[in-house]
Design a protein around this motif. Sequence first.
Motif, PDB file in Angstrom:
ATOM      1  N   MET A   1       0.859  -1.184   0.000  1.00 24.62           N
ATOM      2  CA  MET A   1       0.000   0.000   0.000  1.00 24.62           C
ATOM      3  C   MET A   1       0.893   1.230   0.000  1.00 24.62           C
ATOM      4  N   LYS A   2       0.552   2.178  -0.855  1.00 22.54           N
ATOM      5  CA  LYS A   2       1.312   3.428  -0.921  1.00 22.54           C
ATOM      6  C   LYS A   2       0.420   4.582  -0.457  1.00 22.54           C
ATOM      7  N   VAL A   3       0.877   5.244   0.589  1.00 18.69           N
ATOM      8  CA  VAL A   3       0.175   6.414   1.131  1.00 18.69           C
ATOM      9  C   VAL A   3       0.830   7.653   0.540  1.00 18.69           C
ATOM     10  N   SER A   4       0.029   8.557  -0.037  1.00 16.62           N
ATOM     11  CA  SER A   4       0.612   9.766  -0.628  1.00 16.62           C
ATOM     12  C   SER A   4       0.818  10.872   0.400  1.00 16.62           C
ATOM     13  N   HIS A   5      -0.083  10.962   1.383  1.00 16.39           N
ATOM     14  CA  HIS A   5       0.048  11.983   2.420  1.00 16.39           C
ATOM     15  C   HIS A   5      -1.018  11.754   3.491  1.00 16.39           C
ATOM     16  N   ILE A   6      -0.879  12.477   4.597  1.00 17.32           N
ATOM     17  CA  ILE A   6      -1.946  12.484   5.599  1.00 17.32           C
ATOM     18  C   ILE A   6      -3.068  13.319   5.004  1.00 17.32           C
ATOM     19  N   GLU A   7      -4.217  12.693   4.801  1.00 22.68           N
ATOM     20  CA  GLU A   7      -5.364  13.389   4.211  1.00 22.68           C
ATOM     21  C   GLU A   7      -5.947  14.355   5.229  1.00 22.68           C
TER      22      GLU A   7
ATOM     23  N   GLY B   1      -3.239  -9.242   8.124  1.00 22.02           N
ATOM     24  CA  GLY B   1      -3.743  -9.448   9.472  1.00 22.02           C
ATOM     25  C   GLY B   1      -4.303  -8.218  10.154  1.00 22.02           C
ATOM     26  N   ILE B   2      -4.527  -7.152   9.414  1.00 21.27           N
ATOM     27  CA  ILE B   2      -5.098  -5.945   9.996  1.00 21.27           C
ATOM     28  C   ILE B   2      -6.620  -6.085   9.997  1.00 21.27           C
ATOM     29  N   GLN B   3      -7.220  -5.860  11.154  1.00 20.94           N
ATOM     30  CA  GLN B   3      -8.672  -5.978  11.293  1.00 20.94           C
ATOM     31  C   GLN B   3      -9.350  -4.775  10.640  1.00 20.94           C
ATOM     32  N   LEU B   4     -10.289  -5.055   9.751  1.00 18.24           N
ATOM     33  CA  LEU B   4     -11.011  -4.001   9.051  1.00 18.24           C
ATOM     34  C   LEU B   4     -12.318  -3.685   9.771  1.00 18.24           C
ATOM     35  N   ILE B   5     -12.618  -2.416   9.906  1.00 18.51           N
ATOM     36  CA  ILE B   5     -13.951  -2.005  10.353  1.00 18.51           C
ATOM     37  C   ILE B   5     -14.867  -2.017   9.135  1.00 18.51           C
ATOM     38  N   ASP B   6     -14.356  -1.496   8.023  1.00 17.20           N
ATOM     39  CA  ASP B   6     -15.099  -1.474   6.760  1.00 17.20           C
ATOM     40  C   ASP B   6     -14.453  -2.449   5.785  1.00 17.20           C
ATOM     41  N   LYS B   7     -15.196  -3.471   5.381  1.00 15.25           N
ATOM     42  CA  LYS B   7     -14.675  -4.446   4.406  1.00 15.25           C
ATOM     43  C   LYS B   7     -14.697  -3.877   2.993  1.00 15.25           C
TER      44      LYS B   7
ATOM     45  N   ALA C   1     -12.626   4.129   4.319  1.00 17.28           N
ATOM     46  CA  ALA C   1     -12.739   2.858   5.038  1.00 17.28           C
ATOM     47  C   ALA C   1     -11.843   2.955   6.269  1.00 17.28           C
ATOM     48  N   PHE C   2     -12.313   2.356   7.372  1.00 14.52           N
ATOM     49  CA  PHE C   2     -11.574   2.418   8.633  1.00 14.52           C
ATOM     50  C   PHE C   2     -10.930   1.084   8.974  1.00 14.52           C
ATOM     51  N   LEU C   3      -9.745   1.178   9.592  1.00 19.53           N
ATOM     52  CA  LEU C   3      -9.021   0.024  10.120  1.00 19.53           C
ATOM     53  C   LEU C   3      -9.156   0.050  11.637  1.00 19.53           C
ATOM     54  N   HIS C   4      -9.339  -1.113  12.234  1.00 17.51           N
ATOM     55  CA  HIS C   4      -9.606  -1.188  13.674  1.00 17.51           C
ATOM     56  C   HIS C   4      -8.358  -0.853  14.492  1.00 17.51           C
ATOM     57  N   PRO C   5      -8.507  -0.012  15.515  1.00 19.88           N
ATOM     58  CA  PRO C   5      -7.344   0.371  16.338  1.00 19.88           C
ATOM     59  C   PRO C   5      -6.704  -0.793  17.090  1.00 19.88           C
ATOM     60  N   LYS C   6      -7.426  -1.898  17.268  1.00 17.26           N
ATOM     61  CA  LYS C   6      -6.828  -3.064  17.937  1.00 17.26           C
ATOM     62  C   LYS C   6      -5.682  -3.647  17.131  1.00 17.26           C
ATOM     63  N   SER C   7      -5.659  -3.375  15.818  1.00 20.69           N
ATOM     64  CA  SER C   7      -4.578  -3.923  15.000  1.00 20.69           C
ATOM     65  C   SER C   7      -3.726  -2.836  14.352  1.00 20.69           C
TER      66      SER C   7
ATOM     67  N   CYS D   1      -6.049  -1.643  -1.262  1.00 17.46           N
ATOM     68  CA  CYS D   1      -5.416  -1.353   0.027  1.00 17.46           C
ATOM     69  C   CYS D   1      -6.099  -2.133   1.149  1.00 17.46           C
ATOM     70  N   LEU D   2      -7.438  -2.186   1.117  1.00 15.74           N
ATOM     71  CA  LEU D   2      -8.166  -2.952   2.132  1.00 15.74           C
ATOM     72  C   LEU D   2      -7.820  -4.438   2.042  1.00 15.74           C
ATOM     73  N   ALA D   3      -7.756  -4.967   0.825  1.00 17.43           N
ATOM     74  CA  ALA D   3      -7.416  -6.384   0.646  1.00 17.43           C
ATOM     75  C   ALA D   3      -6.007  -6.662   1.165  1.00 17.43           C
ATOM     76  N   GLU D   4      -5.082  -5.739   0.896  1.00 15.04           N
ATOM     77  CA  GLU D   4      -3.699  -5.890   1.372  1.00 15.04           C
ATOM     78  C   GLU D   4      -3.641  -5.839   2.896  1.00 15.04           C
ATOM     79  N   CYS D   5      -4.362  -4.905   3.482  1.00 17.56           N
ATOM     80  CA  CYS D   5      -4.392  -4.799   4.943  1.00 17.56           C
ATOM     81  C   CYS D   5      -4.930  -6.090   5.554  1.00 17.56           C
ATOM     82  N   GLU D   6      -6.046  -6.570   5.024  1.00 19.43           N
ATOM     83  CA  GLU D   6      -6.652  -7.794   5.558  1.00 19.43           C
ATOM     84  C   GLU D   6      -5.706  -8.982   5.404  1.00 19.43           C
TER      85      GLU D   6
END
Length: 136
Positions: A1-7, A98-104, A116-122, A90-95
């Motif tokens: 995943m490539k992040v361009s900047h803090i949105e 092992g990153i827990q997704l809030i939004d699939k 889409a949000f990623l869960h803070p537990k992961s 990016c969501l597929a890569e995160c999942e």
Amino acid sequence: MKVSHIEHLGIAVKSLDTAIPYWEKMLGTKCYNIEEVADQKVKTAFFKVGDTKIELLESTSPEGSIGKFIEKRGEGVHHVAFAVDGIENCLAECEANGIQLIDKAPRGGAEGLSIAFLHPKSTGGVLTELCENKNK
């Protein structure tokens, strides 16, 4: 995943009417957009700071995520949002990593972004939002 900047940085506030004047003075700039995102039970206000935005979040319902956040933790930093291209990938890569997704799947957010949000537990305790501007 490539992040361009803090949105943007999302900051939960009890009242936009109270918070906006403070942030306008603090940042030396005017709020450029106020918008309600009804399905998320939130009203937002935005400030531009370089390539990054500050997003103030006021709950429109105590049952919304911002209302619950403020009830539990009080006002303050709610999330960090990163700009990405290809949010679905990016969501597929995160999942896959092992990153827990809030939004699939992405959903509509303020300013017409796909979010889409990623869960803070992961994510080390930080609620993380991925954002894609599909209109650019």
